[in-house]
Scaffold this motif. Structure first.
Motif, mmCIF file in Angstrom:
data_model
loop_
_atom_site.group_PDB
_atom_site.id
_atom_site.type_symbol
_atom_site.label_atom_id
_atom_site.label_comp_id
_atom_site.label_asym_id
_atom_site.label_seq_id
_atom_site.Cartn_x
_atom_site.Cartn_y
_atom_site.Cartn_z
ATOM 1 N N ILE A 124 0.838 -1.204 0.000
ATOM 2 C CA ILE A 124 0.000 0.000 0.000
ATOM 3 C C ILE A 124 0.870 1.250 0.000
ATOM 4 O O ILE A 124 0.610 2.203 -0.752
ATOM 5 C CB ILE A 124 -0.968 -0.016 1.204
ATOM 6 C CG1 ILE A 124 -2.008 -1.118 1.018
ATOM 7 C CG2 ILE A 124 -1.644 1.331 1.396
ATOM 8 C CD1 ILE A 124 -2.864 -1.387 2.229
ATOM 9 N N LYS A 125 1.914 1.264 0.816
ATOM 10 C CA LYS A 125 2.817 2.425 0.858
ATOM 11 C C LYS A 125 3.510 2.624 -0.484
ATOM 12 O O LYS A 125 3.656 3.762 -0.944
ATOM 13 C CB LYS A 125 3.856 2.251 1.961
ATOM 14 C CG LYS A 125 3.326 2.488 3.338
ATOM 15 C CD LYS A 125 4.453 2.412 4.346
ATOM 16 C CE LYS A 125 3.961 2.761 5.726
ATOM 17 N NZ LYS A 125 5.046 2.852 6.699
ATOM 18 N N LEU A 126 3.934 1.551 -1.106
ATOM 19 C CA LEU A 126 4.580 1.651 -2.410
ATOM 20 C C LEU A 126 3.617 2.229 -3.446
ATOM 21 O O LEU A 126 3.992 3.096 -4.238
ATOM 22 C CB LEU A 126 5.081 0.277 -2.852
ATOM 23 C CG LEU A 126 5.794 0.231 -4.195
ATOM 24 C CD1 LEU A 126 7.084 1.035 -4.131
ATOM 25 C CD2 LEU A 126 6.085 -1.196 -4.583
ATOM 26 N N ALA A 127 2.363 1.780 -3.419
ATOM 27 C CA ALA A 127 1.369 2.306 -4.352
ATOM 28 C C ALA A 127 1.130 3.795 -4.120
ATOM 29 O O ALA A 127 1.025 4.574 -5.075
ATOM 30 C CB ALA A 127 0.066 1.530 -4.214
ATOM 31 N N ILE A 128 1.069 4.213 -2.857
ATOM 32 C CA ILE A 128 0.865 5.632 -2.539
ATOM 33 C C ILE A 128 2.054 6.464 -3.014
ATOM 34 O O ILE A 128 1.881 7.526 -3.615
ATOM 35 C CB ILE A 128 0.607 5.811 -1.030
ATOM 36 C CG1 ILE A 128 -0.753 5.236 -0.656
ATOM 37 C CG2 ILE A 128 0.690 7.282 -0.626
ATOM 38 C CD1 ILE A 128 -1.007 5.159 0.837
ATOM 39 N N LEU A 129 3.268 5.981 -2.766
ATOM 40 C CA LEU A 129 4.459 6.726 -3.195
ATOM 41 C C LEU A 129 4.539 6.837 -4.714
ATOM 42 O O LEU A 129 4.884 7.897 -5.246
ATOM 43 C CB LEU A 129 5.720 6.063 -2.645
ATOM 44 C CG LEU A 129 5.980 6.266 -1.159
ATOM 45 C CD1 LEU A 129 7.174 5.432 -0.723
ATOM 46 C CD2 LEU A 129 6.208 7.722 -0.849
ATOM 47 N N LEU A 130 4.225 5.769 -5.426
ATOM 48 C CA LEU A 130 4.248 5.831 -6.885
ATOM 49 C C LEU A 130 3.172 6.768 -7.424
ATOM 50 O O LEU A 130 3.388 7.476 -8.412
ATOM 51 C CB LEU A 130 4.092 4.430 -7.471
ATOM 52 C CG LEU A 130 5.296 3.504 -7.265
ATOM 53 C CD1 LEU A 130 4.975 2.106 -7.780
ATOM 54 C CD2 LEU A 130 6.531 4.058 -7.935
ATOM 55 N N THR A 131 2.019 6.806 -6.762
ATOM 56 C CA THR A 131 0.955 7.734 -7.168
ATOM 57 C C THR A 131 1.391 9.173 -6.955
ATOM 58 O O THR A 131 1.199 10.026 -7.824
ATOM 59 C CB THR A 131 -0.333 7.447 -6.384
ATOM 60 O OG1 THR A 131 -0.713 6.083 -6.591
ATOM 61 C CG2 THR A 131 -1.452 8.367 -6.810
ATOM 62 N N ILE A 132 1.991 9.464 -5.804
ATOM 63 C CA ILE A 132 2.479 10.815 -5.529
ATOM 64 C C ILE A 132 3.533 11.220 -6.550
ATOM 65 O O ILE A 132 3.518 12.338 -7.063
ATOM 66 C CB ILE A 132 3.028 10.901 -4.089
ATOM 67 C CG1 ILE A 132 1.879 10.831 -3.088
ATOM 68 C CG2 ILE A 132 3.841 12.167 -3.883
ATOM 69 C CD1 ILE A 132 2.315 10.706 -1.648
ATOM 70 N N LYS A 133 4.439 10.308 -6.866
ATOM 71 C CA LYS A 133 5.480 10.605 -7.848
ATOM 72 C C LYS A 133 4.875 10.902 -9.209
ATOM 73 O O LYS A 133 5.286 11.833 -9.903
ATOM 74 C CB LYS A 133 6.457 9.440 -7.952
ATOM 75 C CG LYS A 133 7.574 9.668 -8.950
ATOM 76 C CD LYS A 133 8.470 8.451 -9.035
ATOM 77 C CE LYS A 133 9.572 8.648 -10.026
ATOM 78 N NZ LYS A 133 9.115 8.596 -11.397
ATOM 79 N N ALA A 134 3.875 10.125 -9.612
ATOM 80 C CA ALA A 134 3.253 10.311 -10.922
ATOM 81 C C ALA A 134 2.470 11.617 -10.992
ATOM 82 O O ALA A 134 2.434 12.266 -12.038
ATOM 83 C CB ALA A 134 2.334 9.137 -11.228
ATOM 84 N N VAL A 135 1.865 12.028 -9.881
ATOM 85 C CA VAL A 135 1.036 13.235 -9.902
ATOM 86 C C VAL A 135 1.882 14.494 -9.823
ATOM 87 O O VAL A 135 1.696 15.430 -10.599
ATOM 88 C CB VAL A 135 0.005 13.193 -8.744
ATOM 89 C CG1 VAL A 135 -0.700 14.520 -8.591
ATOM 90 C CG2 VAL A 135 -0.995 12.074 -8.983
ATOM 91 N N TRP A 136 2.827 14.565 -8.890
ATOM 92 C CA TRP A 136 3.534 15.808 -8.644
ATOM 93 C C TRP A 136 4.917 15.900 -9.275
ATOM 94 O O TRP A 136 5.444 16.999 -9.422
ATOM 95 C CB TRP A 136 3.670 16.045 -7.142
ATOM 96 C CG TRP A 136 2.410 16.564 -6.552
ATOM 97 C CD1 TRP A 136 1.839 17.766 -6.783
ATOM 98 C CD2 TRP A 136 1.555 15.897 -5.628
ATOM 99 N NE1 TRP A 136 0.680 17.872 -6.068
ATOM 100 C CE2 TRP A 136 0.483 16.750 -5.347
ATOM 101 C CE3 TRP A 136 1.613 14.650 -5.013
ATOM 102 C CZ2 TRP A 136 -0.528 16.404 -4.478
ATOM 103 C CZ3 TRP A 136 0.596 14.306 -4.146
ATOM 104 C CH2 TRP A 136 -0.452 15.176 -3.877
ATOM 105 N N PHE A 137 5.535 14.799 -9.626
ATOM 106 C CA PHE A 137 6.910 14.846 -10.110
ATOM 107 C C PHE A 137 7.044 14.243 -11.499
ATOM 108 O O PHE A 137 8.004 13.548 -11.800
ATOM 109 C CB PHE A 137 7.843 14.107 -9.137
ATOM 110 C CG PHE A 137 7.822 14.691 -7.756
ATOM 111 C CD1 PHE A 137 8.469 15.874 -7.480
ATOM 112 C CD2 PHE A 137 7.141 14.047 -6.734
ATOM 113 C CE1 PHE A 137 8.451 16.409 -6.212
ATOM 114 C CE2 PHE A 137 7.119 14.579 -5.458
ATOM 115 C CZ PHE A 137 7.771 15.761 -5.196
#
Length: 61
Positions: free
Chosen positions: A24-37
């Motif tokens: 779950i944490k990995l999915a959240i981090l990848l989502t944040i990376k895709a949205v903001w970076f």
């Protein structure tokens, strides 16, 4: 003498919970990376603004 075979790691509840939380944490981090970076942003006249801030305004001859 009866010897029980060792349990596979995913049969232990704690290992399962930690694995799920990590996924779950990995999915959240990848989502944040895709949205903001997604792409780098370069400011307009960035190097000129930095040099002006460090060395003062450029003098006209």
């Amino acid at each position: 003498m009866s010897h029980t075979p060792p349990q596979p790691p995913w049969r232990i509840p704690l290992v399962r919970e930690i694995g799920i939380i990590l996924l779950i944490k990995l999915a959240i981090l990848l989502t944040i990376k895709a949205v903001w970076f997604t792409e780098p942003t370069v400011p307009v006249n960035g190097s000129e603004r930095v040099s002006e801030r460090l060395f003062g305004p450029a003098t006209q001859p």
